[in-house]
Design a protein around this motif. Structure first.
Motif, PDB file in Angstrom:
ATOM      1  N   LYS A 331     -25.996   1.478   8.357  1.00 57.68           N
ATOM      2  CA  LYS A 331     -25.752   2.406   9.464  1.00 57.68           C
ATOM      3  C   LYS A 331     -26.487   1.911  10.708  1.00 57.68           C
ATOM      4  O   LYS A 331     -27.688   1.672  10.678  1.00 57.68           O
ATOM      5  CB  LYS A 331     -26.203   3.817   9.111  1.00 57.68           C
ATOM      6  N   LEU A 332     -25.753   1.759  11.790  1.00 55.60           N
ATOM      7  CA  LEU A 332     -26.318   1.317  13.053  1.00 55.60           C
ATOM      8  C   LEU A 332     -26.392   2.497  14.018  1.00 55.60           C
ATOM      9  O   LEU A 332     -25.690   3.497  13.862  1.00 55.60           O
ATOM     10  CB  LEU A 332     -25.460   0.202  13.657  1.00 55.60           C
ATOM     11  N   THR A 333     -27.251   2.367  15.025  1.00 53.36           N
ATOM     12  CA  THR A 333     -27.443   3.434  16.009  1.00 53.36           C
ATOM     13  C   THR A 333     -26.842   3.012  17.335  1.00 53.36           C
ATOM     14  O   THR A 333     -27.126   1.919  17.842  1.00 53.36           O
ATOM     15  CB  THR A 333     -28.945   3.736  16.200  1.00 53.36           C
ATOM     16  N   TYR A 334     -26.015   3.894  17.907  1.00 51.61           N
ATOM     17  CA  TYR A 334     -25.347   3.593  19.170  1.00 51.61           C
ATOM     18  C   TYR A 334     -25.649   4.675  20.198  1.00 51.61           C
ATOM     19  O   TYR A 334     -25.605   5.870  19.894  1.00 51.61           O
ATOM     20  CB  TYR A 334     -23.824   3.538  18.974  1.00 51.61           C
ATOM     21  N   HIS A 335     -25.929   4.235  21.426  1.00 53.18           N
ATOM     22  CA  HIS A 335     -26.138   5.183  22.528  1.00 53.18           C
ATOM     23  C   HIS A 335     -25.603   4.572  23.815  1.00 53.18           C
ATOM     24  O   HIS A 335     -25.895   3.426  24.143  1.00 53.18           O
ATOM     25  CB  HIS A 335     -27.621   5.510  22.688  1.00 53.18           C
ATOM     26  N   TYR A 336     -24.812   5.373  24.539  1.00 52.87           N
ATOM     27  CA  TYR A 336     -24.299   4.930  25.839  1.00 52.87           C
ATOM     28  C   TYR A 336     -25.302   5.315  26.913  1.00 52.87           C
ATOM     29  O   TYR A 336     -25.610   6.487  27.100  1.00 52.87           O
ATOM     30  CB  TYR A 336     -22.950   5.578  26.132  1.00 52.87           C
ATOM     31  N   ASN A 337     -25.823   4.334  27.623  1.00 51.47           N
ATOM     32  CA  ASN A 337     -26.854   4.551  28.634  1.00 51.47           C
ATOM     33  C   ASN A 337     -26.226   4.542  30.016  1.00 51.47           C
ATOM     34  O   ASN A 337     -25.696   3.525  30.463  1.00 51.47           O
ATOM     35  CB  ASN A 337     -27.921   3.449  28.528  1.00 51.47           C
ATOM     36  N   THR A 338     -26.306   5.676  30.706  1.00 52.25           N
ATOM     37  CA  THR A 338     -25.744   5.766  32.056  1.00 52.25           C
ATOM     38  C   THR A 338     -26.733   5.314  33.116  1.00 52.25           C
ATOM     39  O   THR A 338     -26.422   5.311  34.300  1.00 52.25           O
ATOM     40  CB  THR A 338     -25.322   7.215  32.363  1.00 52.25           C
ATOM     41  N   SER A 339     -27.941   4.926  32.700  1.00 49.40           N
ATOM     42  CA  SER A 339     -28.984   4.443  33.612  1.00 49.40           C
ATOM     43  C   SER A 339     -29.302   5.455  34.706  1.00 49.40           C
ATOM     44  O   SER A 339     -29.624   5.097  35.841  1.00 49.40           O
ATOM     45  CB  SER A 339     -28.570   3.103  34.242  1.00 49.40           C
TER      46      SER A 339
END
Length: 465
Positions: A331-339
């Motif tokens: 299981k990998l961790t994903y996060h979209y960073n809008t900065s």
């Protein structure tokens, strides 16, 4: 009130001989059991993109099967109108999941197109030459595809593309080809084997999950190299050892869908040999169009008993990369960073790859992966499973119908207000980018392969550059 009748041109003796030759070939090649399995129930009609556009019975799977059977039974001459109806089919195979009789429509349409290509007189001389060069000489040969990739790379990076567009030189092309020129992908003269080698180990100290043999593809490795590289990086992070058989070739899908089945079979035999001794637990594809043929190599080679055992071994191990990551990987961790650019979560929508959904039955895995990405809103578009109009080379050979399908598709995209369109197939990616350019309500919509998106969202990873 007079009824409408179709005026049929009386065929010349030469035309009669050609149509009779085609009929005999159809009689030999078409699976008659599948033709008779069709119950004419009509469940396929609402699933068919061309029927939904035209409302014509002949533009439906049921209608095309009726035409095939009528031609084989000698009830009609398989002339130009017959050829046109077969070629109008996208081959998306959305009719198959809808069919209660489990008619193998995909096999029938490929058998029909193969028969047509043996006898057609519609291709102009230059078209015949181009088909021969691309389908038989360039696409099956990885070295020649790398030359194409190097040429695209030079065209885009040298400034030649900007010059062509700025000066209007592209106007010499047809309107559709001019549009397609705008979405040409970045090319690469070297693929993953040349840049990364034939073995990439799993990351981390934990025991590896499995060994995966990667199908690198012809277009994926030369026009979408970065997606291939990121596929390998994600698989390694997910605990897989990756082997890349160096002697593998194009999958054969483009040839099979274009009526060059013998070429596709030759490539299948070579690929089976290349992968058979890889020691792989799985064979992974990151292009839905490729995977759909790879998973049916046993069907493609069903008349070659000497290959059946190995073809079955091969087909049973093929998985799309999303399915492999979702079902078997760490299981990998994903996060979209809008900065910090905005407090509003970006909207992401997913466009199905027809072949991944309808043939590989892998439509849910990409959605499940996207749901694991924090920092986004995943909005399902209406009719996401309906074809975008790419269908391999369909948007080049049938641009009018492809554009109508695409325009309808973009209406559904625009309703989602998406900032990003994610898909799982390179042809779909280019087609959806074309749709954004022509019909998008926001020309800043980004179209990405799911692997590119997940890689950029991956957390706590040492990037492989």
């Amino acid at each position: 009130m007079t009824s409408r009748v179709d005026v049929v041109e009386k065929p010349s003796n030469d035309k009669k001989s050609k149509t009779e030759a085609l009929r005999q070939t159809l009689k030999v090649q078409l699976d008659y059991d599948q033709l008779t399995n069709c119950m004419r129930c009509g469940f396929c009609l609402p699933a068919c993109p061309t029927f939904k556009i035209t409302g014509m019975e002949a533009e439906s799977p049921r209608g095309r099967i009726s035409l095939m059977k009528a031609a084989v039974d000698g009830l009609m001459e398989p002339g130009i109108a017959f050829e046109d109806q077969m070629n109008h089919c996208l081959g998306c195979r959305a009719c198959e999941p809808a069919c209660p009789a489990d008619v193998k429509y995909g096999q029938l349409i490929e058998q029909a197109k193969d028969a047509i290509e043996k006898h057609t007189t519609q291709h102009r001389t230059w078209v015949k030459g181009l088909r021969y060069m691309m389908l038989k000489k360039v696409v099956p040969n990885q070295k020649r595809m790398q030359l194409v990739g190097r040429g695209l790379q030079l065209y885009k990076k040298s400034g030649l593309q900007k010059f062509v567009q700025k000066t209007g030189a592209a106007a010499v092309l047809s309107a559709h080809m001019k549009d397609m020129e705008m979405v040409i992908p970045d090319g690469s003269g070297k693929g993953v084997v040349e840049q990364l080698g034939t073995f990439i180990p799993a990351k981390g100290i934990a025991e590896k999950v499995a060994t995966v043999a990667m199908f690198r593809g012809c277009m994926m490795d030369t026009m979408f190299y970065e997606t291939n590289r990121k596929t390998i990086a994600l698989l390694s992070e997910a605990g897989f050892d990756i082997v890349i058989p160096e002697t593998q070739r194009c999958c054969g899908a483009m040839q099979a869908h274009s009526g060059e089945v013998d070429v596709a079979k030759a490539q299948a035999r070579d690929n089976i040999k290349a992968f058979r001794n890889s020691g792989a637990d799985f064979i992974v594809s990151n292009a839905g169009g490729c995977g759909a043929l790879l998973v049916e190599y046993d069907i493609l080679l069903k008349d070659e008993p000497e290959y059946q055992a190995d073809a079955t071994w091969f087909a049973k191990r093929v998985l799309d990369v999303s399915t492999l990551l979702m079902k078997h990987g760490r299981k990998l961790t994903y996060h979209y960073n809008t900065s910090g650019e905005t407090t509003t979560l970006p909207i992401v929508t997913y466009q199905d790859s027809c072949h991944l959904r309808n043939v590989m039955k892998g439509g849910e895995a990409p959605r499940q992966l996207l749901k694991q990405v924090s920092g986004i809103q995943l909005v399902e578009m209406k009719a996401a499973s309906s074809c975008c109009g790419s269908a391999g080379t369909y948007n080049l050979t049938q641009p009018e119908m492809a554009n109508q399908i695409l325009e309808h598709k973009m209406c559904d995209v625009n309703e989602t207000m998406a900032n990003r369109i994610i898909t799982s197939n390179p042809g779909c990616q280019l087609q959806m980018q074309l749709g954004v350019n022509k019909h998008g309500n926001n020309n800043e919509i980004i179209v990405e392969h799911i692997i590119d998106f997940l890689y950029d969202c991956l957390q706590r990873v040492e990037r492989v550059e």
